[in-house]
Design an enzyme around this catalytic site. Structure first.
Site, short mmCIF file in Angstrom:
data_model
loop_
_atom_site.label_atom_id
_atom_site.label_comp_id
_atom_site.label_asym_id
_atom_site.label_seq_id
_atom_site.Cartn_x
_atom_site.Cartn_y
_atom_site.Cartn_z
N ASP A 132 -13.69 -20.10 11.48
CA ASP A 132 -12.55 -20.91 11.07
C ASP A 132 -11.68 -21.27 12.27
O ASP A 132 -11.08 -20.39 12.89
CB ASP A 132 -11.74 -20.06 10.06
CG ASP A 132 -10.79 -20.88 9.23
OD1 ASP A 132 -10.59 -22.06 9.54
OD2 ASP A 132 -10.23 -20.31 8.28
N ASP A 133 -11.64 -22.54 12.61
CA ASP A 133 -10.78 -23.04 13.69
C ASP A 133 -11.26 -22.62 15.09
O ASP A 133 -10.45 -22.55 16.02
CB ASP A 133 -9.31 -22.57 13.54
CG ASP A 133 -8.59 -23.18 12.36
OD1 ASP A 133 -9.23 -23.88 11.57
OD2 ASP A 133 -7.36 -22.94 12.24
N CYS A 148 -9.68 -27.36 7.39
CA CYS A 148 -10.55 -26.36 6.75
C CYS A 148 -11.15 -26.83 5.44
O CYS A 148 -12.37 -26.93 5.28
CB CYS A 148 -9.75 -25.10 6.47
SG CYS A 148 -8.76 -24.49 7.83
N ARG A 156 -15.04 -27.71 4.20
CA ARG A 156 -15.76 -26.78 3.32
C ARG A 156 -16.25 -27.49 2.06
O ARG A 156 -17.32 -27.19 1.53
CB ARG A 156 -14.86 -25.60 2.98
CG ARG A 156 -14.72 -24.66 4.17
CD ARG A 156 -13.43 -23.90 4.19
NE ARG A 156 -13.18 -23.45 5.55
CZ ARG A 156 -13.59 -22.28 6.04
NH1 ARG A 156 -14.23 -21.43 5.27
NH2 ARG A 156 -13.34 -21.98 7.29
N LYS A 163 -13.88 -16.83 3.21
CA LYS A 163 -12.85 -17.79 2.81
C LYS A 163 -13.43 -18.91 1.94
O LYS A 163 -14.42 -19.52 2.28
CB LYS A 163 -12.21 -18.38 4.07
CG LYS A 163 -11.33 -19.60 3.84
CD LYS A 163 -10.52 -19.90 5.10
CE LYS A 163 -10.05 -21.34 5.15
NZ LYS A 163 -9.19 -21.59 6.32
N HIS A 176 -11.08 -21.45 -0.18
CA HIS A 176 -10.17 -22.57 0.09
C HIS A 176 -10.50 -23.82 -0.72
O HIS A 176 -10.13 -24.93 -0.35
CB HIS A 176 -10.18 -22.92 1.60
CG HIS A 176 -8.86 -23.50 2.05
ND1 HIS A 176 -8.69 -24.08 3.29
CD2 HIS A 176 -7.66 -23.57 1.43
CE1 HIS A 176 -7.43 -24.49 3.40
NE2 HIS A 176 -6.80 -24.19 2.29
N HIS A 202 -8.85 -18.10 12.60
CA HIS A 202 -7.66 -18.78 12.06
C HIS A 202 -6.43 -17.89 12.29
O HIS A 202 -6.54 -16.67 12.20
CB HIS A 202 -7.87 -19.00 10.57
CG HIS A 202 -6.93 -19.98 9.92
ND1 HIS A 202 -5.59 -19.72 9.77
CD2 HIS A 202 -7.14 -21.20 9.38
CE1 HIS A 202 -5.01 -20.76 9.16
NE2 HIS A 202 -5.94 -21.66 8.91
N ASP A 250 -15.57 -24.77 11.32
CA ASP A 250 -15.20 -25.76 10.29
C ASP A 250 -14.36 -26.91 10.80
O ASP A 250 -14.24 -27.94 10.15
CB ASP A 250 -14.50 -25.07 9.10
CG ASP A 250 -13.12 -24.53 9.45
OD1 ASP A 250 -12.84 -24.29 10.65
OD2 ASP A 250 -12.31 -24.36 8.54
N ASN A 251 -13.74 -26.73 11.96
CA ASN A 251 -12.96 -27.81 12.61
C ASN A 251 -12.60 -27.33 14.01
O ASN A 251 -12.91 -26.19 14.37
CB ASN A 251 -11.71 -28.18 11.80
CG ASN A 251 -10.87 -27.00 11.38
OD1 ASN A 251 -10.79 -26.67 10.20
ND2 ASN A 251 -10.27 -26.30 12.33
N LYS A 293 -7.78 -29.67 16.19
CA LYS A 293 -7.65 -29.64 14.72
C LYS A 293 -6.50 -30.54 14.24
O LYS A 293 -5.47 -30.64 14.92
CB LYS A 293 -7.37 -28.19 14.28
CG LYS A 293 -7.16 -28.00 12.78
CD LYS A 293 -6.88 -26.54 12.44
CE LYS A 293 -6.59 -26.36 10.94
NZ LYS A 293 -6.30 -24.97 10.57
CA CA Z 1 -10.42 -24.28 9.77
#
Ligand code: CA
Length: 554
Positions: free
Chosen positions: A18-19, A56, A60, A118, A120, A212, A318-319, A373
């Site tokens: 994540d991130d 995010c 996803r 996660k 989300h 994240h 994811d980003n 991001k």
């Molecule tokens: Ca993310």
């Protein structure tokens, strides 16, 4: 209607972090120790030019459904809806029922389906992972939270979905004292795979909340990078550029990215500021190494079980890296963060702290790309991707293919030999936007996955882009743009520094028409001035009243 599985269908392990920025991990030129990703890379393929959304949840949604985010319910990320977008088709907030997840399709075909991490994509009943095809679930339902057992929300607006869910039960108040998100996710998945019925293939989704923010690690990981970042931004960025060239990820003659200029240079910082900046990056790096360690625990289990060689493994972020400080999350303010958290130097990274790496480090993390991001620049939307598994014989780095996150569903289903239904209970589903990589990855064809006439569209927070061949049309909205279009040739200019809009008016018009067609096809709704959250408290916002009345809330 159950599908008939082919002989010996592969297991699938889909791993998302994540991130994490483009060049943080070792296989992508980073100094952050990631031996398990290195090993996975060595037995598989690293693909450059893999595109995701800049946030995010939209990524996803596309990852799990294969559909464009504006059709899957994540046209914008909650709670940032403008009033005119709220509850509109494709902007529902949770992953809607016009799409099927990979888990829903594979479960229908006889796969066992597991998720740890996660989600989300919706916290209300009917929209949680166990409602979307997963047999066993340990999930954080929201976008982010403290990584420890205090489960402290990113802001008061995040409270409605700051929940850990285990097979449909709220376990937020039962997290053990030594809970840490990445370790807990790996523990749970290892449990599911240990109990797994050996006769059936499995689909496992391991979705880390790391790295994240808040940047946090267990105590024994706090000082693993002490001193590594003391020389500052440029030294780390330059070392990464050199390694990326050695690895063949970027051209030998690519010059260093000058950066956005939005953040102070290292030399402009005081000694105390330097120490604080270095500490934040130490924590970020430790968080990534810790995630790699936990990936390794899962991979080791598959090897012990003799399942590794028949498992398709996909690893991605994811980003791009996160540039925002903790007050980004509404309604936080710099003052509320200072008042409510202990961000003293000694406490950073521990329970009760809330720090982020910040914009200057995010630009380093996304080397060689521009920005980060939340933006439509490559620093926001191009991420690392590793693919390994049965029949994939290519090795090293492949920069030849233009890939998109919606490709993951058709690729996995292709390997499994399963087709996605086109309807749910007689109602047509949104079309799959992505394409299978299998024919290319297995050498069944040398045809490109996308040719010079194929496009990929993107929009998030009013940043818009179209990719076609080597070209990218980009519209950048505030705060990092001025509502203007630019045209880039990514092959020659991956840093997006040279706007060719005026020099190439025909190409500009061609791609602009492609954008208009994409926006119309996916049902894009331009954001109005008024935010829904200005008119509605978060607890009402996330209730999504009237969204799907037969499902109810709890
Ligand atoms: Ca993310």
């Amino acid at each position: 209607m159950p599908h008939t599985l082919t002989d010996n269908p592969p297991n699938v392990l889909l791993i998302a972090v994540d991130d994490m920025g483009y060049s943080d991990a070792e296989p992508f030129g980073g100094e952050i120790r990631t031996p398990n990703l290195q090993q996975l890379s060595a037995g598989g393929l690293r693909l450059r030019n893999f595109h995701v959304s800049s946030l995010c949840a939209p990524t996803r949604a596309m990852l799990l459904s294969g559909c464009d985010n504006h059709q899957a319910g994540l046209g914008v990320m909650p709670p940032f809806h403008s009033k005119n977008q709220y509850l509109q088709p494709g902007y529902e907030g949770p992953l809607n029922h016009r799409v099927l997840t990979i888990a829903e399709v594979l479960k229908g075909a006889g796969y066992a389906t597991y998720m740890a991490g996660k989600w989300h994509l919706g916290g209300i009943k009917g929209y949680r992972p166990e409602d979307r095809g997963f047999d066993r679930v340990f999930s954080f339902l929201g976008g982010g939270t403290s990584h420890f057992n205090d489960n402290r929300p990113l802001s008061t607006a995040e409270i409605p979905h700051t929940r850990y869910d285990e097979d449909g039960r709220d376990v937020s108040d039962e997290l053990p004292d030594d809970f840490f998100s990445s370790e807990a996710y790996a523990d749970k998945l290892i449990g599911y795979l240990t109990e797994h019925d050996a006769e059936r293939p499995f689909f496992a989704y391991l979705a880390f909340t790391a790295p994240h923010d808040p940047l946090q690690v267990p105590d024994e990981w706090l000082d693993r990078y002490k001193g590594t970042y003391d020389e500052g931004y440029d030294a780390i960025r330059d070392a990464r550029m050199a390694r990326m060239k050695e690895l063949g990820l970027i051209p030998e003659d690519l010059e260093t990215n000058p950066g956005s200029g939005l953040f102070p240079t290292w030399d402009e910082l005081s000694a105390d500021e330097k120490a604080e900046q270095a500490r934040k990056m130490e924590l970020y790096a430790a968080m990534i190494e810790n995630a790699d360690h936990n990936i390794g625990r899962v991979l080791d289990l598959l090897k012990e079980q003799g399942r590794y060689d028949n498992t398709l493994i996909i690893f991605m972020s994811d980003n791009g890296a996160n540039p925002k400080e903790p007050h980004f999350y509404p309604p936080n303010t710099p003052e509320s963060i200072q008042r409510d958290y202990d961000n003293s130097f000694e406490n950073m990274g521990r329970k009760g702290s809330f720090v982020s790496a910040g914009g200057a480090w995010a630009e380093v993390s996304d080397t060689p790309f521009s920005y980060f991001k939340t933006t439509g620049y490559e620093g926001g939307t191009q991420v690392p991707l590793i693919v390994a598994g049965p029949g994939i014989t290519k090795r090293g780095v492949d920069t030849s293919q233009m890939l998109h996150v919606t490709d993951v569903l058709p690729t996995i289903l292709d390997f499994a030999g399963v087709a996605r239904p086109n309807e749910r209970s007689g109602v047509p589903l949104a079309p799959v936007y992505g394409r299978s990589w299998k024919p290319y990855l297995t050498g069944a064809t040398i045809a490109p996955i996308r040719g010079e006439y194929d496009v990929i569209g993107f929009e998030m927070f009013e940043c818009r882009s179209i990719f076609k061949g080597d070209w990218k049309l980009l519209f950048m909205a505030p705060p990092y743009g001025e509502n203007e279009w630019s045209l880039f040739n990514l092959r020659e200019d991956p840093r997006e520094l040279v706007d060719l809009k005026d020099r190439e008016p025909t190409k500009f018009a061609e791609l602009k028409a492609e954008w208009d067609a994409y926006a119309a096809a996916v049902g894009y709704i331009e954001a109005g001035e008024i935010k829904q959250l200005d008119e509605m408290p978060p607890e009402d916002f996330f209730r999504y009243t009237g969204l799907d009345t037969e499902l109810g809330n709890d």
